[in-house]
Design an enzyme around this catalytic site. Sequence first.
Site, mmCIF file in Angstrom:
data_model
loop_
_atom_site.group_PDB
_atom_site.id
_atom_site.type_symbol
_atom_site.label_atom_id
_atom_site.label_comp_id
_atom_site.label_asym_id
_atom_site.label_seq_id
_atom_site.Cartn_x
_atom_site.Cartn_y
_atom_site.Cartn_z
ATOM 1 C CG ASN A 141 28.015 38.004 82.623
ATOM 2 O OD1 ASN A 141 27.864 38.533 81.540
ATOM 3 N ND2 ASN A 141 28.442 37.253 83.136
ATOM 4 C CG ASN A 146 28.680 37.335 75.784
ATOM 5 O OD1 ASN A 146 28.849 36.998 77.244
ATOM 6 N ND2 ASN A 146 28.483 37.821 75.379
ATOM 7 C CG ASP A 147 29.118 34.660 81.135
ATOM 8 O OD1 ASP A 147 29.052 35.596 80.251
ATOM 9 O OD2 ASP A 147 28.770 34.383 82.116
ATOM 10 N N GLY A 166 33.169 37.054 82.544
ATOM 11 C CA GLY A 166 31.976 36.803 82.279
ATOM 12 C C GLY A 166 31.988 38.382 81.658
ATOM 13 C CG ASP A 168 28.586 41.305 78.873
ATOM 14 O OD1 ASP A 168 28.605 42.073 78.875
ATOM 15 O OD2 ASP A 168 28.045 40.067 78.686
ATOM 16 C CG ASP A 333 49.965 47.284 74.894
ATOM 17 O OD1 ASP A 333 49.348 47.732 76.406
ATOM 18 O OD2 ASP A 333 50.896 46.350 74.933
ATOM 19 C CD GLU A 362 51.591 50.904 78.803
ATOM 20 O OE1 GLU A 362 51.230 50.375 79.598
ATOM 21 O OE2 GLU A 362 51.543 50.168 77.145
HETATM 22 CA CA CA Z 1 29.033 38.104 79.669
#
Ligand code: CA
Length: 618
Positions: A141, A146-147, A166, A168, A333, A362
């Site tokens: 984090n 920005n959480d 959180g 980033d 994916d 994948e």
């Molecule tokens: Ca954050």
Amino acid sequence: MIKKRIILITLLVALTNLAMAQAIKKIERMDPPNWWVGFQETKLQIMVYGKNIAETEVSFKYNGVKLLKINKVENPNYLFIDIEIAKNAKAGKIEFMFTPPGKKSFTHAYELQERIIKENQHAGFSSSDVMYLLMPDRFANGNPNNDNVDSLLEKANRNNPDGRHGGDLQGIINHLDYFAYMGFTALWLNPVLENNNPAYSYHGYAATDLYKVDARFGTNEQYLELIEKSHQKGMKIIMDMVFNHISTYGFLIKDIPMKDWIHQFENFTRSNYRASVISDPYHAEFDKEIMEKGWFDKHMADLNQDNPFVENYLTQNSIWWIEYASLDGIRMDTHPYPEKNMMSRWAERLYREYPKFNIVGEAWMQKVATTAYWQKGTLNKDGFNSNVRSVTDFPMQGALIKAFNENEGWTEGMSRLYYILAQDFLYANPNELFTFLDNHDLDRFFSSINYNLSSFKMALGFMLTTRGIPQIYYGTEILMDGIGGEGHGTIRKDFPGGWSDDQINAFTQNGLTNEQIEAQDYTKKILNWRKNNALIHSGELTHFLPENGIYVSFRHTENAAVMIVLNNKYDQSFETKRFAEILKKYSNGYDIIYEQELKSLEKINMPAKSIRIIELKK
Ligand code: CA
């Protein structure tokens, strides 16, 4: 009275017209948000989104750009504009003019940019790389501000294993030196695009906007910053993309362009997840339909890649990100879930624009044959060619979690690894297989091998020296554990040291156990040795039948060789006569694991459950 009513009606009509005109004036978005001049493919389909936009007439004048077709679809809030950009068209702004019926026109600018091709851009990834896979929400984090973001539904809760924690992009940028120091050469981030979902939004696999980084991770600009700084440190960036499904909470589903944008069923229908039916010569259409069209999960709407508008939207989206962000590769994916011929055209298009680029699909399959089906160039009986150069090597991963946990046998123990490699004739290019011990969907490797450090060292050393493109999941280097069956949160725990209040810090080794430190140092040692070792990247591979738990393989060229020895049994030494076809040229060696000169190669001593990696010398 009558006069009054007439005035009122006139007023109402005027107001309605005004409201309509104003509503139509708003272009919510144009996807892709911009484009470039000078691509091999000259056609572009721009999706215009805005209230009742289909009621407008569209026109523009731009030298070298031709309007091919304006497509109106079921939903009047969409227009799909087909244009052709001549090879010699210049960069600039196309002023699209939208004219609502009987109303004043308004314009919306669309930028055509110059392509900036820098050296080593879109370099692709190969067996010379080792990729570090990390989950952005769970790694570090770097920006607690920005959480939580007002406009996004799910808020951070580090106590919830399935919630947002959180982590980033800033957290990743802050630790670029760690990856470089460890010896990684590429980063694969689990998806970073906006996932504005009420729950489970942290993993990133249900996007609500395919053109925007999730604000809780950062901004598009910050993603560029991460990539630029990574490139400066010699590290490549691989973007995780999902073409099979998007979130039901995004505008593309809530205000769906047309009914067949996605696969719809009367009642919720889940995929059978049996990708083998796609290559099965005896498959029932029923099973194939459910496999391809069934939904991956309740809030993951299954895109219809047979719809040409969907195909264009997805293909252009990936080109936009490659060009915008100077990506080096894509990890696709659930690669076998979308319609396979569309996926093949997509890959072909990408390699046409970016010949050095690489894509790993994948393909979660247990068997070598069904995995090989998905690699570019495999001679499939049905004529299918995926055009995707790299495929996930799940069969090898399956063998690695068993081989060190069991007694030696005809097909068990070291023979398990031997037999996986012995089937490589099925692959068009085994050295482009994507190898790994674990990833974000699997039990943590250390848990899979019964928390045995010796097994860990053998497996990791083997994976990093055999053919393929190795990938290491964040935390595997410090023996993070967890069983997926106990919830995905347990295999996606926070990396210690990524949060300012963490008691343990894996970046400084502060608080790590001795075993963890040993594992981290061991990983670093091999990675840094491997980094500039062409023999391991591209040397020939020769292996010998395992005997009494001893499994010997060589990576070699005309004038150099590395000998890799695994001993899955007790302390023992072995004669080397049977390896003469390689060893005859060499008289001594240096073992990079034990940092030990081997003065003679006639007999090699192996501690119980150990690995030696020996650089052979003449
Ligand atoms: Ca954050």
